[in-house]
Write an enzyme that holds these catalytic residues in place. Structure first.
Site, short mmCIF file in Angstrom:
data_model
loop_
_atom_site.label_atom_id
_atom_site.label_comp_id
_atom_site.label_asym_id
_atom_site.label_seq_id
_atom_site.Cartn_x
_atom_site.Cartn_y
_atom_site.Cartn_z
CD GLU A 15 -2.86 1.41 2.43
OE1 GLU A 15 -3.73 1.94 2.39
OE2 GLU A 15 -2.37 0.74 3.45
CD GLU A 22 -7.80 1.66 5.93
OE1 GLU A 22 -7.08 1.00 6.84
OE2 GLU A 22 -7.32 2.31 4.96
#
Length: 264
Positions: free
Chosen positions: A145, A243
Site C-alpha cells: 500500500e 476504511e
C-alpha cells in the site's frame, strides 16, 4: 456489483468487540469485512479474540478480505533489522489462513534521507522477494500500500501508485500486488484514471474513503459515480475495503457507497 468490506476497526464499533462487529456488519447486509493487525502488535490496532472472530465469520458466512502485516517495519532506517518482520510474517500467514483471509496488506515504512530513493525502492523489491519466497505455496497475497504523506503518513517512502507498481513488477509474483486506496491517491492529487491504467496488472486490492476528511463517501468532495466507473473500466472486480472514519452511525454511513456500488 462490487463486494464491499467494512473495516471493523472503524465501523460497527457500536456493536462491541470485533466478533460482534462482524455480526453487526452481516446484519446490515454485508458479506465481507476487513481489519487491521490481528494481534494488535501496532497501534491503533488492538488484539483480537481470534477464535471468537473465526466463529463469527463462519457463523455469518462473512469473508475476511484483508488484514494488516505486523509489525510495521522501518525497512530503510538503520540498522535495517528486518528479523521481526519475517518472524511475524509466518504468524500472520497462519492467522490469515485460519480465518480464510486471502490478503495481507504490507507497507514501505519511512524513507531514509541517507539513501537515494531509487536505491530504497530496489531494496524494497529484494525484501519482498524474500518475503514471497518465505510464504510460497501459502495462497496468501501480499498487497503493498502506498499512502499519502501530505496528511496521514508524513515521511512514508511509498506515496505514489506508480512506484508501488514498480516494486510489485520487480517482485514479479502472483502472490504480490498493490493496494490502491482511493483516499490516499486523491490526497496526493493523483489522476485516478491514469494511475489505474498504469497499475491494473498488479492491482490486488482497493480501499476507499472520501477526501478531504477521510470520512464516508458523500462526506467529502469526491465524485463516487466517476471513481467507481474508473475502477470498473480498469478491469478490477475484486472487493473494496471501506476504511473510513464515519461521521454518523455505521449503517447510515455506508448508504451512499452501497447505492453507487450497486450500479457500478
Amino acid at each position: 456489483m462490487y463486494q464491499l468490506a467494512p473495516n471493523i476497526e472503524l465501523l460497527f464499533t457500536e456493536a462491541g468487540d470485533y466478533h460482534d462487529r462482524v455480526r453487526a456488519a452481516a446484519a446490515a447486509g454485508f458479506d465481507a469485512v476487513e481489519m487491521w493487525g490481528p494481534t494488535g502488535a501496532d497501534a491503533p490496532a488492538t488484539p483480537k479474540d481470534l477464535p471468537a472472530l473465526k466463529a463469527a465469520l463462519e457463523e455469518t458466512g462473512t469473508q475476511l478480505t484483508a488484514q494488516l502485516s505486523e509489525p510495521r517495519t522501518q525497512f530503510m532506517i538503520p540498522p535495517r533489522d528486518h528479523s521481526e518482520f519475517f518472524r511475524k510474517l509466518d504468524e500472520g500467514v497462519e492467522i490469515a489462513r485460519d480465518l480464510g483471509c486471502p490478503r495481507i496488506v504490507v507497507g514501505s515504512g519511512t524513507g531514509f534521507g541517507g539513501a537515494k530513493r531509487q536505491t530504497q525502492l530496489d531494496d524494497l523489491i529484494e525484501i519482498y522477494r524474500r518475503a514471497i519466497a518465505q510464504i510460497d505455496g501459502s495462497g496468501i497475497v501480499l498487497a503493498l500500500e502506498p499512502v499519502n504523506i501530505r496528511v496521514d503518513h508524513p515521511g512514508a517512502l511509498l506515496d505514489r501508485t506508480s512506484e508501488a507498481a514498480y516494486v510489485a513488477r520487480g517482485v514479479d509474483s502472483p502472490q504480490f500486488g498493490i493496494l490502491y486506496d482511493i483516499y490516499h491517491s486523491a490526497v496526493e492529487n493523483e489522476d485516478m484514471a491514469v494511475e489505474l491504467r498504469g497499475a491494473a496488472d498488479v492491482l490486488a486490492y482497493v480501499q476507499l474513503a472520501d477526501a478531504p476528511g477521510r470520512g464516508e463517501p458523500g462526506s467529502g468532495e469526491l465524485d463516487w459515480d466517476e471513481r467507481l466507473s474508473i475502477l470498473r473500466d480498469c478491469g478490477y472486480d475484486g472487493p473494496i475495503g471501506l476504511e473510513y472514519y464515519p461521521t454518523t452511525e455505521s449503517s447510515a454511513s455506508v448508504r451512499v457507497i452501497v447505492e453507487k456500488a450497486a450500479r457500478a
